[in-house]
Design an enzyme around this catalytic site. Structure first.
Site, PDB file in Angstrom:
ATOM      1  N   ARG A  59       0.830  -1.215   0.000  1.00  0.00           N
ATOM      2  CA  ARG A  59       0.000   0.000   0.000  1.00  0.00           C
ATOM      3  C   ARG A  59       0.858   1.257   0.000  1.00  0.00           C
ATOM      4  O   ARG A  59       0.415   2.313  -0.473  1.00  0.00           O
ATOM      5  CB  ARG A  59      -0.971  -0.019   1.197  1.00  0.00           C
ATOM      6  N   GLU A  96       6.401 -10.845  15.705  1.00  0.00           N
ATOM      7  CA  GLU A  96       5.956 -11.440  16.970  1.00  0.00           C
ATOM      8  C   GLU A  96       6.244 -12.952  16.964  1.00  0.00           C
ATOM      9  O   GLU A  96       6.751 -13.509  17.928  1.00  0.00           O
ATOM     10  CB  GLU A  96       4.460 -11.167  17.151  1.00  0.00           C
TER      11      GLU A  96
HETATM   12  P1  AMP Z   1       4.709  -2.543  11.839  1.00  0.00           P
HETATM   13  O1  AMP Z   1       5.961  -3.131  11.265  1.00  0.00           O
HETATM   14  O2  AMP Z   1       4.180  -3.300  13.003  1.00  0.00           O
HETATM   15  O3  AMP Z   1       4.840  -1.066  12.094  1.00  0.00           O
HETATM   16  O4  AMP Z   1       3.585  -2.741  10.728  1.00  0.00           O
HETATM   17  C1  AMP Z   1       3.572  -1.951   9.627  1.00  0.00           C
HETATM   18  C2  AMP Z   1       3.113  -2.665   8.391  1.00  0.00           C
HETATM   19  O5  AMP Z   1       2.050  -3.594   8.633  1.00  0.00           O
HETATM   20  C3  AMP Z   1       2.597  -1.645   7.393  1.00  0.00           C
HETATM   21  O6  AMP Z   1       3.143  -1.947   6.124  1.00  0.00           O
HETATM   22  C4  AMP Z   1       1.099  -1.787   7.439  1.00  0.00           C
HETATM   23  O7  AMP Z   1       0.581  -1.769   6.138  1.00  0.00           O
HETATM   24  C5  AMP Z   1       0.824  -3.109   8.120  1.00  0.00           C
HETATM   25  N1  AMP Z   1      -0.092  -2.988   9.281  1.00  0.00           N
HETATM   26  C6  AMP Z   1       0.244  -3.142  10.584  1.00  0.00           C
HETATM   27  N2  AMP Z   1      -0.811  -3.031  11.386  1.00  0.00           N
HETATM   28  C7  AMP Z   1      -1.862  -2.759  10.575  1.00  0.00           C
HETATM   29  C8  AMP Z   1      -3.256  -2.509  10.824  1.00  0.00           C
HETATM   30  N3  AMP Z   1      -3.789  -2.518  12.058  1.00  0.00           N
HETATM   31  N4  AMP Z   1      -4.041  -2.250   9.750  1.00  0.00           N
HETATM   32  C9  AMP Z   1      -3.524  -2.247   8.510  1.00  0.00           C
HETATM   33  N5  AMP Z   1      -2.234  -2.481   8.212  1.00  0.00           N
HETATM   34  C10 AMP Z   1      -1.404  -2.739   9.240  1.00  0.00           C
END
Ligand code: AMP
Length: 170
Positions: A59, A96
């Site tokens: 995205r 995780e």
């Molecule tokens: P993080 O590495 O945990 O910061 O997760 C970021 C990535 O996971 C991004 O590329 C987001 O598109 C996706 N992502 C994480 N949590 C969500 C959520 N609650 N809703 C949609 N996309 C998420």
């Protein structure tokens, strides 16, 4: 100006129980909301001397092109493993449960390009921190990151020391 929050749909328990997925497709589908969102994402970095806006699969790609057009920069791709056709550098980072990897073409930056990272959601910050490591490994200089939204309760921001802008916060 429209209220961008009304274009984000919460989807409980997707892709797994306990996760509230933030669906941005209604925002992408609205010409008014989409243009306002990319304007607001680009605005803090218009005068930062950005050479290339790098979107994170997938995205992030949709937002990165329009932000690059506003900034007057090129566009680059941080991809999931196995998608890029030429020589790559990669990083592996902890999830995780288990690990994940990201890749970029090793010649994506021609010695010291100034890079702005773009994604839709900042959650735990693992993807953003890994993307910065990857860009540094490939010779890019990260000037900051701009996100459509930040899930503040996950404290992902603490894993990134450069300027970080989020249009929407939860
Ligand atoms: P993080 O590495 O945990 O910061 O997760 C970021 C990535 O996971 C991004 O590329 C987001 O598109 C996706 N992502 C994480 N949590 C969500 C959520 N609650 N809703 C949609 N996309 C998420």
């Amino acid at each position: 100006m429209v209220d961008l929050y009304t274009y984000i749909v919460d989807v409980p328990d997707f892709p797994e129980p306990g996760v509230v997925f933030k669906d941005i497709t209604p925002l992408l589908a609205s010409p008014v909301a989409f243009l306002q969102a990319v304007d607001e994402m680009a605005e803090p970095f218009l005068a930062s001397g950005v050479d290339i806006v790098v979107g994170i699969e997938s995205r992030g790609f949709l937002l990165a092109g329009s932000i690059a057009e506003r900034i007057g920069s090129g566009v680059g791709l941080v991809r999931k493993p196995g998608k890029l056709p030429r020589a790559i550098v990669s990083v592996t980072y902890d999830l995780e449960y288990g690990t994940d990897s990201l890749e970029i073409h090793e010649d994506a930056f021609h010695g010291g390009a100034r890079v702005l990272i773009v994604d839709d959601v900042l959650a735990t910050g693992g993807t953003l921190a890994a993307s910065k490591d990857l860009i540094n490994k490939a010779g890019g200089d990260v000037v900051g990151a701009t996100m459509l939204m930040e899930l503040k309760f996950l404290n992902g921001r603490t894993r990134f020391s450069d300027p970080l802008h989020a249009v929407l916060t939860y």
